[in-house]
Design a protein around this motif. Structure first.
Motif, short mmCIF file in Angstrom:
data_model
loop_
_atom_site.label_atom_id
_atom_site.label_comp_id
_atom_site.label_asym_id
_atom_site.label_seq_id
_atom_site.Cartn_x
_atom_site.Cartn_y
_atom_site.Cartn_z
N SER A 70 -78.17 39.13 24.30
CA SER A 70 -76.85 39.70 24.58
C SER A 70 -76.56 40.83 23.60
CB SER A 70 -75.76 38.63 24.44
OG SER A 70 -74.49 39.22 24.46
N ALA A 104 -68.51 37.78 28.58
CA ALA A 104 -68.45 38.02 27.14
C ALA A 104 -69.81 37.91 26.48
CB ALA A 104 -67.48 37.04 26.50
N GLY A 105 -70.86 37.59 27.24
CA GLY A 105 -72.19 37.48 26.67
C GLY A 105 -72.48 36.15 26.04
N PRO A 116 -74.03 32.66 21.73
CA PRO A 116 -74.38 33.97 22.28
C PRO A 116 -75.63 33.87 23.16
CG PRO A 116 -73.82 34.17 19.97
CD PRO A 116 -73.90 32.70 20.27
N ARG A 134 -65.98 38.18 23.07
CA ARG A 134 -67.00 39.12 22.58
C ARG A 134 -66.93 39.23 21.06
NH1 ARG A 134 -66.53 43.85 27.22
NH2 ARG A 134 -68.05 42.92 28.67
N ARG A 135 -65.72 39.24 20.53
CA ARG A 135 -65.56 39.30 19.08
C ARG A 135 -66.06 38.02 18.42
NH1 ARG A 135 -59.45 41.44 18.82
NH2 ARG A 135 -59.51 41.17 21.10
N ALA A 175 -68.45 36.11 19.71
CA ALA A 175 -69.91 36.15 19.83
C ALA A 175 -70.53 37.02 18.75
CB ALA A 175 -70.28 36.66 21.22
N VAL A 210 -62.14 37.91 27.67
CA VAL A 210 -63.47 38.49 27.49
C VAL A 210 -63.55 39.24 26.16
CG1 VAL A 210 -65.12 40.19 28.39
CG2 VAL A 210 -63.92 38.64 29.97
N THR A 232 -73.73 41.81 22.73
CA THR A 232 -72.47 41.61 22.00
C THR A 232 -72.74 41.10 20.59
OG1 THR A 232 -72.26 39.35 22.84
CG2 THR A 232 -71.22 41.09 24.11
N HIS A 233 -73.86 40.40 20.41
CA HIS A 233 -74.11 39.80 19.10
C HIS A 233 -74.41 40.87 18.06
CE1 HIS A 233 -74.60 36.23 16.70
NE2 HIS A 233 -75.67 36.77 16.14
#
Length: 362
Positions: A357, A331-332, A353, A270-271, A273, A266, A359-360
């Motif tokens: 989200s 993780a989005g 993504p 995320r990184r 994304a 996850v 995370t972006h």
């Protein structure tokens, strides 16, 4: 593609299978020696089979040693006997000639066998307790470049056998969007990068991996004359401070995320994304044990999980698809497409993504 439930078996059949489990280490070692000392090959080459003396002569082994091996082979089912002459069975032919079986056997013998004795400690502690038979590293990947032969050769032989077979069918899926800059995370020895560079003369590939792995990849790509379109980005994604570089049209991860726990997957995704632009896509190539057509394929993947537990890192596995897809969701990321049955056993996830989200852009 989930496998059907086991058919009911009798108590006698269940007892017989239990004995196979009880003697499994002996079965494996006998099969390896029968193969590696040339007995199986000699039987295959003989039209009418071999006597005990002839088999011993072919293997350059004493009569006693040859006899116990051949009699074990009868019990295992790799050889058969008729009128004092031994012949190869279909199982024996697969042990001798099948590339998948050879890759699995060499990997089990050279990489896993000794360290697997520490499996109990590994599952209790979440550490690769069996890795100590090779060295004092946190994970096998830190020491991979330092492993001696044949351990290193068997590790890469196993890894490449499964991943490389999917490359031909995944290249068109990745390049249908015509990425100009591609980030290969977990680039390993550079074989995927080489395939990309040969497939599209305009693409530029950046490999992101541990320094030792990047040295191996650089050597391979230099030999292929492709270094002018390659960049190297040394990094350890287990370090939470490590970011994924931005600006790539495609991020590719092949048999990479199965090297991490769910929480780590996850965090890495995320990184990714956060780094991928709106037009870009994240491509994840994995083998999920519940997405296999054949029961033997599921079995191989389930057993490979024990390697991750006892040897590789103590926290990861070959995942069930639902477990892995939950990580992608957390993780989005949105899964745009899933392509199954690529190569030997793989699924390609095409991700982007999720709209809205958080995370972006982090």
């Amino acid at each position: 593609m989930n496998q059907p439930a086991d058919k009911p078996i009798s108590a006698l059949e269940a007892l017989e299978r239990a004995q196979w489990i009880a003697f499994a280490p002996m079965v494996f070692q006998a099969a390896c020696v029968l193969r590696d000392r040339g007995i199986l090959a000699a039987l295959e080459a003989s039209r009418d089979g071999l006597s005990l003396a002839e088999a011993a002569d072919a293997a350059q082994l004493p009569i006693y040693g040859t006899r116990v091996l051949l009699e074990a082979g009868l019990g295992i089912g790799v050889v058969k006997e008729s009128e004092g002459r031994y012949q190869l069975t279909k199982i024996g032919v697969f042990l001798l000639r099948d590339p998948m079986t050879r890759a699995n056997m060499d990997f089990t013998r050279d990489v896993n066998y000794l360290g697997m004795a520490s499996l109990g400690e590994a599952v209790a502690t979440g550490t690769p307790a069996g890795l100590k038979v090779f060295g004092e590293w946190r994970t096998v990947y830190e020491g991979l470049a330092q492993l001696p032969e044949p351990i290193r050769r068997s590790w890469f032989g196993f890894d490449h056998f499964y991943s490389d077979g999917a490359f031909a069918s995944t290249l068109p899926l990745v390049f249908r969007r015509k990425p100009r800059r591609l980030l290969d995370i977990g680039g390993n020895t550079g074989k995927w990068a080489r395939a990309c560079l040969r497939h599209d003369p305009e693409v530029e590939v950046t490999l992101m991996d541990l320094p030792g792995q990047l040295r191996n990849a650089e050597e391979l790509l230099r030999g292929a004359g492709l270094l002018d379109r390659v960049r190297f980005h040394p990094a350890d994604l287990l370090d939470p401070a490590t970011t994924v570089p931005p600006g790539f049209d495609a991020i590719w991860m092949s048999q990479f995320l199965d090297c991490f726990s769910e929480a780590e997957i996850v965090a890495i995704l995320r990184r990714c994304a956060a780094a991928i632009p709106e037009h870009g896509r994240i491509y994840i190539l994995e083998a999920f044990w519940d997405q296999q057509r054949f029961r033997a394929a599921s079995f191989c993947l389930q057993m490979t999980s024990l390697y991750f537990t006892a040897i590789a890192n103590g926290t990861s596995q070959m995942y069930r698809s639902t477990t892995f897809l939950a990580c992608v969701e957390a993780a989005g990321l949105e899964i745009e497409a899933q392509h199954h049955e690529l190569g030997m056993s793989h699924t390609l996830l095409v991700c982007k993504p999720r709209t809205g989200s958080s995370t972006h852009g982090l």
